[in-house]
Design a protein around this motif. Structure first.
Motif, mmCIF file in Angstrom:
data_model
loop_
_atom_site.group_PDB
_atom_site.id
_atom_site.type_symbol
_atom_site.label_atom_id
_atom_site.label_comp_id
_atom_site.label_asym_id
_atom_site.label_seq_id
_atom_site.Cartn_x
_atom_site.Cartn_y
_atom_site.Cartn_z
ATOM 1 N N ARG A 105 0.905 -1.123 0.166
ATOM 2 C CA ARG A 105 -0.163 0.095 0.104
ATOM 3 C C ARG A 105 0.813 1.296 -0.130
ATOM 4 N NH1 ARG A 105 -1.956 4.086 2.504
ATOM 5 N NH2 ARG A 105 -4.073 4.765 2.384
ATOM 6 N N VAL B 122 2.247 1.906 -3.410
ATOM 7 C CA VAL B 122 1.029 2.430 -4.235
ATOM 8 C C VAL B 122 0.699 3.831 -3.929
ATOM 9 C CG1 VAL B 122 -1.497 2.159 -4.690
ATOM 10 C CG2 VAL B 122 -0.040 0.101 -4.570
ATOM 11 N N THR C 217 1.266 7.034 -6.833
ATOM 12 C CA THR C 217 -0.267 7.751 -6.943
ATOM 13 C C THR C 217 0.193 9.345 -6.781
ATOM 14 O OG1 THR C 217 -1.604 5.884 -6.291
ATOM 15 C CG2 THR C 217 -2.455 8.084 -6.261
ATOM 16 N N ILE D 41 -5.911 4.618 -4.784
ATOM 17 C CA ILE D 41 -5.243 3.563 -3.748
ATOM 18 C C ILE D 41 -6.076 2.377 -3.619
ATOM 19 C CG2 ILE D 41 -4.171 2.887 -1.421
ATOM 20 C CD1 ILE D 41 -3.100 5.910 -1.677
ATOM 21 N N THR E 288 -6.480 0.495 -6.848
ATOM 22 C CA THR E 288 -5.258 -0.307 -7.377
ATOM 23 C C THR E 288 -5.073 -1.560 -6.250
ATOM 24 O OG1 THR E 288 -4.080 1.625 -8.023
ATOM 25 C CG2 THR E 288 -2.933 -0.330 -7.569
ATOM 26 N N TYR F 158 -4.598 -5.587 -6.933
ATOM 27 C CA TYR F 158 -3.413 -6.416 -6.475
ATOM 28 C C TYR F 158 -4.016 -7.645 -5.704
ATOM 29 C CZ TYR F 158 0.302 -3.182 -8.017
ATOM 30 O OH TYR F 158 0.954 -2.619 -8.811
#
Length: 250
Positions: A26, A29, A33, A135, A138, A142
């Motif tokens: 995270r 990501v 971002t 986030i 995405t 994942y």
């Protein structure tokens, strides 16, 4: 199994030495971002329409400003977002305030409802965040990849089990993913392993925290710490998630 571009970030997270690999994923990501919205994309019309509409939460706005690499970009996005917000709120703000009661006007029975609706609208707009939304999107992609890899990639499955646990937030994240993406047989296998991993890690951490506290008893002064010296921060990470990559996003 040969790595593909969409499996690399998940593999990297589970090969890392972090206690919760999903916290690291995270954080990665989040960094990418923020890079995106502070980069050249901020001048693209589609991006500005989206940032004008949603804006940024307190945490991500603070991280963007704290980077000090593109404060002009932050200013440009804030300027047009605030103009959009003011325009969107013009009508509800204008209707919210009750008239002062007079003999001519009478009683306004709906002013409380209008004020509450405006308050809810303001709270929603304050909580909206384009970074948080990207986030979440995405991470869900994942999650789908992770569960597919668990059943199709033996090396990844071994790395997954070897991590021994996840923070509470990401345990819930994995359980929701299992319910969403797996059939009943897959869910039974995956969730059984997942919960057993968490129970073992959690019980070990409880023991470590207890021994940390008992070390303050003078009778235990000369006894070995074992794994308990860093038990408090590990417990905090288990309960609330790890602040991995915090310095990278500033």
């Amino acid at each position: 199994m040969k790595e593909k571009i969409y499996t690399i970030p998940v593999n990297d997270a589970y090969r890392s030495d972090t206690a919760c690999p999903l916290c690291k994923l995270r954080a990665d990501v989040e960094k990418s971002t923020l890079d995106f919205y502070l980069g050249a994309s901020l001048m693209e019309p589609d991006t500005r329409v989206a940032t004008n509409k949603l804006g940024f939460c307190r945490d991500h706005l603070s991280k963007m400003y704290g980077r000090e690499i593109n404060r002009l970009g932050v200013g440009l996005m804030l300027h047009t977002h605030m103009k959009q917000l003011r325009s969107d709120l013009e009508v509800p703000v204008g209707k919210a305030c009750p008239d002062k009661r007079t003999l001519l006007r009478g009683r306004d029975g709906d002013y409380g409802k209008r004020l509450t609706e405006l308050a809810c609208l303001l709270e929603k707009r304050a909580a909206d965040c384009i970074v948080c939304d990207k986030i979440a999107f995405t991470m869900d992609r994942y999650l789908d990849v992770l569960l597919w890899m668990y059943f199709e990639d033996e090396a990844f499955r071994e790395a997954f089990v070897a991590k021994k646990g996840h923070c509470v937030e990401h345990l819930a994240f994995l359980l929701r993913g299992a319910a969403k993406y797996l059939n009943q047989n897959q869910c039974s296998e995956f969730v059984g392993v997942l919960l057993a991993m968490h129970r073992e890690a959690f019980d070990k951490l409880i023991d470590d925290v207890e021994w940390f506290t008992l070390k303050f008893d003078y009778r235990n002064k000369d006894k070995p710490w074992g794994d308990s010296k860093d038990a408090i921060p590990r417990a905090m990470n288990m309960l609330t998630g790890e602040e991995i990559g915090a310095n990278d996003t500033k």
